[in-house]
Design an enzyme around this catalytic site. Structure first.
Site, PDB file in Angstrom:
ATOM      1  N   TYR B  15       7.263 -17.984 -18.204  1.00  8.80           N
ATOM      2  CA  TYR B  15       6.453 -16.796 -17.916  1.00  8.80           C
ATOM      3  C   TYR B  15       7.323 -15.542 -17.919  1.00  8.80           C
ATOM      4  CZ  TYR B  15       3.371 -13.568 -15.460  1.00  8.80           C
ATOM      5  OH  TYR B  15       2.617 -12.470 -15.116  1.00  8.80           O
ATOM      6  N   ASP B  39      -3.657  -8.661 -10.255  1.00  6.97           N
ATOM      7  CA  ASP B  39      -2.370  -7.952 -10.387  1.00  6.97           C
ATOM      8  C   ASP B  39      -2.641  -6.458 -10.426  1.00  6.97           C
ATOM      9  OD1 ASP B  39       0.076  -6.864 -11.135  1.00  6.97           O
ATOM     10  OD2 ASP B  39       0.535  -8.477 -12.551  1.00  6.97           O
ATOM     11  N   ASP B  99       5.253 -12.674  -7.174  1.00  7.96           N
ATOM     12  CA  ASP B  99       4.049 -13.311  -7.712  1.00  7.96           C
ATOM     13  C   ASP B  99       3.822 -14.663  -7.047  1.00  7.96           C
ATOM     14  OD1 ASP B  99       3.918 -11.191  -9.462  1.00  7.96           O
ATOM     15  OD2 ASP B  99       3.814 -12.420 -11.280  1.00  7.96           O
TER      16      ASP B  99
END
Lengths: 124, 124
Positions: B15, B39, B99
């Protein structure tokens, strides 16, 4: 209305200070009555003040210090990376979890989830 | 069975590499068909490949680099702190979110939530 970023930052500061040098009762007072604690993530979830107090009581009396590494507050939630260093005998145990917390409108913690694994404990 | 820690670590590496230098299609391939992306946390949740592709397409063509700062894998989930540096004109924009991701049994991302606020962007 969600807890403000200022209020969340204050709770994180209080939490880290109290995990380092507070009592289990002082830490539990940061939590809502029906709050949940999952530490580490993947373990059994503890629900309510009595179960949460029991968890933190295990830390009382240990020689330890804590410090905040960094935090991110967004949408009334927070994730923060911190370090807890415990000394026992001639060994030092350093654990640096990333915790996630949510809050209710009155600014107490409703959920705490601590992300760490066995590989994240450093013994020196 | 939850995704293994090894598999999760691999997805996080992929990612971060692809956000730095991949295409939106390559990033979307890491996600389940009905995955959600929030996000930053607190903004509208994007659901499904089309909405997620649109989000990452906005990053394509920017001069940028990424690096993992630290990650914690627990209970088949992960939180990770990383940095994305974007250059535009004579300015450098550095954002370092934390995250949180969950996964399905086949090892694709089912939810991504990025914790960062306006104060977490550094312009130099």
């Amino acid at each position: 209305m969600a807890a403000s970023a200022d209020r969340i930052g204050q709770i994180v500061d209080d939490y880290i200070r109290l995990v380092g040098s507070g009592t289990a009762d002082e830490i539990v007072a940061l939590y809502a009555a029906d709050a949940t604690v999952e530490d580490p993530v993947g373990s059994d979830v503890r629900t309510g003040h009595a179960a949460i107090r029991e968890f933190y009581a295990g830390l009382e009396g240990l020689e330890k210090e804590t410090r905040l590494i960094t935090s991110r507050i967004a949408g009334g939630e927070v994730v923060f990376h911190f370090e807890i260093i415990t000394r026992a005998g001639d060994k030092t145990y350093t654990l640096s979890p990333i915790d996630a917390m949510t809050f209710d409108d009155s600014g107490v913690i409703t959920t705490m989830r601590a992300f760490w694994g066995d590989g994240d404990m450093v013994i020196s």
